[in-house]
Structures are given as C-alpha cells and as structure tokens.
Scaffold this motif. Sequence first.
Motif, PDB file in Angstrom:
ATOM      1  N   MET A   1       0.850  -1.201   0.000  1.00 27.19           N
ATOM      2  CA  MET A   1       0.000   0.000   0.000  1.00 27.19           C
ATOM      3  C   MET A   1       0.884   1.248   0.000  1.00 27.19           C
ATOM      4  N   ILE A   2       0.550   2.201  -0.854  1.00 31.56           N
ATOM      5  CA  ILE A   2       1.332   3.443  -0.944  1.00 31.56           C
ATOM      6  C   ILE A   2       1.235   4.210   0.388  1.00 31.56           C
ATOM      7  N   SER A   3       2.318   4.895   0.761  1.00 32.49           N
ATOM      8  CA  SER A   3       2.271   5.672   2.017  1.00 32.49           C
ATOM      9  C   SER A   3       1.438   6.930   1.793  1.00 32.49           C
ATOM     10  N   PRO A   4       0.850   7.472   2.870  1.00 33.93           N
ATOM     11  CA  PRO A   4       0.088   8.710   2.723  1.00 33.93           C
ATOM     12  C   PRO A   4       1.013   9.866   2.326  1.00 33.93           C
TER      13      PRO A   4
ATOM     14  N   PRO B   1      -1.311  -1.729  -7.247  1.00 32.79           N
ATOM     15  CA  PRO B   1      -1.652  -0.405  -7.775  1.00 32.79           C
ATOM     16  C   PRO B   1      -3.163  -0.149  -7.698  1.00 32.79           C
ATOM     17  N   VAL B   2      -3.509   1.104  -7.446  1.00 30.39           N
ATOM     18  CA  VAL B   2      -4.924   1.498  -7.357  1.00 30.39           C
ATOM     19  C   VAL B   2      -5.099   2.775  -8.155  1.00 30.39           C
ATOM     20  N   VAL B   3      -6.050   2.778  -9.094  1.00 25.36           N
ATOM     21  CA  VAL B   3      -6.340   4.024  -9.805  1.00 25.36           C
ATOM     22  C   VAL B   3      -7.652   4.602  -9.289  1.00 25.36           C
TER      23      VAL B   3
ATOM     24  N   HIS C   1      -6.733  16.950  -5.940  1.00 27.39           N
ATOM     25  CA  HIS C   1      -7.494  15.692  -5.970  1.00 27.39           C
ATOM     26  C   HIS C   1      -6.555  14.486  -5.928  1.00 27.39           C
ATOM     27  N   ALA C   2      -5.445  14.574  -6.659  1.00 21.53           N
ATOM     28  CA  ALA C   2      -4.505  13.448  -6.714  1.00 21.53           C
ATOM     29  C   ALA C   2      -3.850  13.243  -5.345  1.00 21.53           C
ATOM     30  N   ILE C   3      -3.463  14.347  -4.699  1.00 21.42           N
ATOM     31  CA  ILE C   3      -2.840  14.266  -3.359  1.00 21.42           C
ATOM     32  C   ILE C   3      -3.816  13.618  -2.377  1.00 21.42           C
ATOM     33  N   ILE C   4      -5.055  14.096  -2.405  1.00 22.74           N
ATOM     34  CA  ILE C   4      -6.075  13.564  -1.481  1.00 22.74           C
ATOM     35  C   ILE C   4      -6.258  12.070  -1.731  1.00 22.74           C
ATOM     36  N   ARG C   5      -6.319  11.659  -3.004  1.00 21.79           N
ATOM     37  CA  ARG C   5      -6.527  10.239  -3.309  1.00 21.79           C
ATOM     38  C   ARG C   5      -5.334   9.390  -2.880  1.00 21.79           C
ATOM     39  N   ARG C   6      -4.147   9.970  -2.885  1.00 20.36           N
ATOM     40  CA  ARG C   6      -2.996   9.207  -2.370  1.00 20.36           C
ATOM     41  C   ARG C   6      -3.237   8.889  -0.887  1.00 20.36           C
ATOM     42  N   ASN C   7      -3.788   9.851  -0.161  1.00 20.41           N
ATOM     43  CA  ASN C   7      -4.081   9.591   1.254  1.00 20.41           C
ATOM     44  C   ASN C   7      -5.087   8.452   1.425  1.00 20.41           C
TER      45      ASN C   7
ATOM     46  N   ALA D   1       3.396  15.161 -10.939  1.00 21.49           N
ATOM     47  CA  ALA D   1       3.174  13.753 -10.599  1.00 21.49           C
ATOM     48  C   ALA D   1       4.312  13.183  -9.755  1.00 21.49           C
ATOM     49  N   LYS D   2       5.554  13.438 -10.188  1.00 18.95           N
ATOM     50  CA  LYS D   2       6.705  12.850  -9.504  1.00 18.95           C
ATOM     51  C   LYS D   2       6.745  13.318  -8.050  1.00 18.95           C
ATOM     52  N   GLU D   3       6.615  14.638  -7.879  1.00 18.95           N
ATOM     53  CA  GLU D   3       6.760  15.193  -6.534  1.00 18.95           C
ATOM     54  C   GLU D   3       5.645  14.754  -5.586  1.00 18.95           C
ATOM     55  N   ILE D   4       4.435  14.627  -6.103  1.00 15.57           N
ATOM     56  CA  ILE D   4       3.345  14.212  -5.207  1.00 15.57           C
ATOM     57  C   ILE D   4       3.241  12.689  -5.130  1.00 15.57           C
ATOM     58  N   GLY D   5       3.997  11.993  -5.952  1.00 13.54           N
ATOM     59  CA  GLY D   5       4.050  10.544  -5.844  1.00 13.54           C
ATOM     60  C   GLY D   5       2.793   9.840  -6.319  1.00 13.54           C
ATOM     61  N   VAL D   6       2.085  10.463  -7.239  1.00 16.01           N
ATOM     62  CA  VAL D   6       0.889   9.824  -7.800  1.00 16.01           C
ATOM     63  C   VAL D   6       1.034   9.846  -9.319  1.00 16.01           C
ATOM     64  N   GLU D   7       0.837   8.703  -9.942  1.00 14.16           N
ATOM     65  CA  GLU D   7       0.919   8.672 -11.392  1.00 14.16           C
ATOM     66  C   GLU D   7      -0.375   9.207 -11.992  1.00 14.16           C
ATOM     67  N   ILE D   8      -0.241  10.147 -12.935  1.00 15.29           N
ATOM     68  CA  ILE D   8      -1.434  10.779 -13.513  1.00 15.29           C
ATOM     69  C   ILE D   8      -1.754  10.110 -14.853  1.00 15.29           C
ATOM     70  N   LEU D   9      -2.946   9.567 -14.953  1.00 15.66           N
ATOM     71  CA  LEU D   9      -3.377   8.972 -16.215  1.00 15.66           C
ATOM     72  C   LEU D   9      -4.279   9.981 -16.927  1.00 15.66           C
TER      73      LEU D   9
END
Length: 565
Positions: free
Chosen positions: A1-4, A185-187, A270-276, A314-322
Amino acid sequence: MISPYGGSLVERLLPAGAAHEALAAEAARLRPLVIGARAQCDLELLAVGGFSPLAGFMGSADYARVLREMRLADGTVWPIPVVLPVAKDAVAAGERVALLDARNDLLAVMDVREVFERDPEAEAAALLGRFDTAHPYAAEIAAGPRFCAAGPVEVLRLPTHHDFAALRLTPRETRERLAALGGGPVVAFQTRNPLHRSHEELTRRAARDCGGLLLIHPVVGMTRPGDVDHYTRVRTYKALVENHYDAERTLLALLPLAMRMAGPREAVWHAIIRRNYGATHFIVGRDHAGPAPDSQGKPFFRPDEAQDLAKAHAKEIGVEILTYAEVVYLQDEDRYELSDRLPAGAKVASISGTQVRRDYLEKGKLLPEWFTRPEVAKILAQTHPPRHEQGVCVWFTGLSGAGKSTTAEALLPFLLERGRHVTLLDGDIVRQHLSKGLGFSREDRDANVTRIGFVAAEIVRHGGVAVCAAVSPYRAARAQCREMVGADRFVEVFMDTPLDVCESRDTKGLYAKARAGTLPAFTGISDPYEAPEKPELVLPTVGPTPAENARRIVDVLIERGFLLP
Ligand code: ADP
Ligand code: ADP
C-alpha cells in the motif's frame, strides 16, 4: 500500500476515551464558533486524514506560499488554501475555541495560533487565473469574512451524515478495503456527475492501464452549483458498481470534499487527497474540475490545462497521472473510443450535459442505451420527472363573489381527467381548520394567505397541483406565496369581476351585511383589495362561463408543459 502524502496519515479525530471526555469538558467552557458548510467539509477531511499532512487550518505563511508557488511554507506541494474564515474579532490568536456546526453541536477544538487577512482577489487570481465573481468560489470568498483563524484542530465528532453510511469510508477504512481486495496499484476516479457509458469506458481503460484496482471516488461534499444532487448520483454509482463492474477489482467510496472548481490546481489537489486514500494512480480527463465560463462567457482554463499541471507535479506528489482524451461513441461500430484514436471518417455520437437535461430529463424521455446504462437512465428519470408530472400552483385572487371557487371547481375535473393529483385549498374551507381562529385584520389575512402558500409549496414540491382560491387581497402576501412555491410554477389567476357585479350576486349575503355595517373590514367595501399587476391570467366572469375560463387555465398549463395537450 502506498504511504500517505507526507509519510503518515495525519488524523485529527480523537478516539473515545478519557482524553476525548476531557476535551469535550474543556470545549463547553470555550468561546463557541459556528463554522460554515465549506469549513465543515474541510474539517472532516482534516479529521480523517484526507488532507494529510495538514493538521489544521492554514496560517498566513502557508497561505501566501500556496497562492504564490502551490507549496506549503515547508516546501511541500499543496495547491489549494484550506482556511477557516471568521468575522473580525470573533477570535484572537492564543485562544482555544470550540468549533460548532450550524445546529450549535460541538465538532472540534481549535488552538488559534494566528488570525490573518485573506486576499480574495489574489486567491482567485492564483486558483482561477483571474478574479471574476461569475465563479461561485470567487463570489463566496469575496462576499465572506476577510479574516481567517489558523491553527491545529482536535476533532471530537465528525459531521453527521445519515445517508449512505456504508459507503462513507475514511482513508484508513479505504486502505483496509483496498488491501482486502489484494492491494497493489490502485487508480482513483474523481467525479461529481452521474456516470454514463463514457465514464465507465474511461475507468475500465484506466484500471487496465494501471494494472490494478479501481477506486470510484465521487465527491459528495460541495460540487458545482446546479449539479445532480448526490442522493441521485450515489444511487447511479451503486447500480453501476453492482451490475457492470468487476466486484473483485472495484471499490466505491464517497468523498465528503468541498470542491473549489479550480481546474488545474484542483486536479493536483485531488490526486494528493486520493494518495491519502491509498491510490497510486489518478485519472485526469479533459477539463477536470472545470468551472462554468466566466462573466465574458470565456472558459477559465484550456481543456488540457489540468492534465498538464497534474502531470508536471506527478513525480513530486508521488501519484501517477493517467490522462485521456474524450471518450466518444462510435456509432457504426457500437463501441467507445478515445477521441484521439478514432478511425478516419468515423461517425461519433455524444450527448452533452445540457442536452441530457433539456432534451431528455425535462421531457421525460429515457436516455438511450448506447449513452447510459438502463439502470442509470431509470434512476435519473425517477428523480427528474417530466414537467407534466412536476408540481404547479394555480392561485386565484379576487373579490368575494368574483368566481374563484366556482372556476376552481370547474378546473378540477379537467386536471383529474389528465391524471394529475390535485388539492383544492379554498379560502372558506381553510379558515375552518388550517386558519381557524384567524380574523380579518391585515396580520391575520396575511397569516392565512401565507399558510395556504406554505401548504401549496409542499404539495408542489411533491409533484401535486395546488389550486388555491382565497381573496388574498394584498400583493405582498401573494408575492411571498409565489416565492415559496417557486416563481416558475406559480400561475396567478385574477378573477376580474367588477365590485358592483360581485355585490349584485351576493351569494352569501355578505355585501348586504357589510353595507349595513354589521360586517366590518369587508374587502372592496371597507377593506382594501390590491389587484395583481402582472398575473399570468386575467379572467372576466361577465360573459365567459366557468368552464370556458377553466379551459383557458388548462391552455396556460399546457403551454407551460404542466399538462399534456
Ligand atoms: P469533475 O472533473 O468536475 O469532477 P466530471 O465528474 O464530469 O467532473 O469528470 C470526472 C473526470 O472524468 C474528469 O477527470 C473528467 O475530465 C473525466 N471525464 C468526464 N467525461 C469524460 C468523457 N466523456 N471522456 C473522458 N473523460 C471524461
Ligand atoms: P368567490 O370564490 O370568488 O368568492 P364564488 O365562486 O363563491 O366566488 O361565487 C361566484 C358566484 O358568481 C357564484 O354564485 C357563481 O354561480 C356566480 N357566477 C356567475 N357567472 C359566473 C362566472 N362566469 N364565473 C364564475 N362564477 C359566476
């Protein structure tokens, strides 16, 4: 699981126990501060860790750097201010305050470290590219209090939600559920709209591209004004997930976020929040979180601006953007495809959001099966009945004996034979129960009329036809009823019978009594009557019969769509 985001989940909700009890006891002695709907959504996300690493409402250093550079004061990428607006002098730095909801129920305790002034113009410019109050968030912050209280929060209780409790998962719960589905992975997919086939196609493709689980994560906090209500939307999501998605690979959960409709910056947020919430990938389509056009009719953002900004971070927030182009329907092949991968000369079909409302829902026409799943079409049709099944109020006004009751009685069968549910609120009858005890002073007359208006509004809200026949002599009270019912579904009918005709009819002998002075404050004789200035219909009763007049009302109702021809 990805870290928050920031490494660990920053949860500010205090579990039950001694500390909770002590804080609740302290809160009872603190200065109370009622917070608004947006702040309440923000507080909930702070409580559950959706806004990790934030632990409270932002101070001036974070605020300034967020506006300027999309970063917190410590350099962490964070694109959207999360602040608590307060009236001037409502709180002071160094104080602890109790945060309450609109019903004065305790939510949290805040350690106020700073009170600072926000800059709505600069904030709108940073988030939206310009300051324009055509944008609801810009209008809200410009009209709201200028001061913000900053500091960490300790939340005692989450805002109450009685609806869809099983789908309201915190980041911790979401992570557990995703782990139970196998993790990896989770999208995540963000939405504030009912899901149609194009969205389904998009999410399926994204799940395939990321090779993992799909988190369908619709916003149920605040979205764009005019959106389909979340009760309806969530029913469509449930129907889809149950019938058309792979139950082993899909999780539906609701996000109580207050959207800002800030396009590109909001996409990053939105991407940051979804990483959490445990997502490794996030879908950003065209015009993500796009607001309605500005006051000049120009879009605030380019359609691909959100995709570009999200990818850049994407890189800095650690979420891959599709990112995906628009998904469109290929008519000849009966399948969906991305608009940048169409075969040459392909015929595509689409239905815009406006067309959905105007050409289908408002007309009571089911959305076609190529566009939306039948389950979804049915739910949308249920909550958007066609106009001829929506409520309407016919409001008669005029002197006593003008023909209100007689015309209303002639109208009733015309409505009933067309399958409408009708309630007649006749002045004389209302005064025997709903308004029993009220007299004929201006106050009592107004109270009587607005009571009828209140009941009519409820009937109309539930799809019925309210036919009201009361003298209703005062313009202001009638205007109030029009407002309560909704101006677009209020048909005011002025029974325009001259006083001498009404008096000569004198069916109840009231005019004679009024003239003799034994009946005081009688409308037209010893009390005023204010004729309507712009009624929907003026009906004379010298000449036309009650049935002829009733047919003219039917014609107006047909013309406005409230009756089928
Ligand atoms: P919002 O972006 O404001 O949440 P939506 O619920 O309409 O609004 O969209 C959610 C996501 O789905 C966005 O990333 C959007 O770009 C994408 N999207 C919406 N419709 C389509 C479509 N027909 N084809 C591809 N992507 C779409
Ligand atoms: P209101 O409800 O406005 O006090 P009513 O309907 O009780 O008035 O009384 C109107 C009277 O006028 C009834 O006795 C009705 O028979 C008579 N009348 C005569 N011609 C007409 C007409 N064209 N329309 C309505 N009522 C008429």
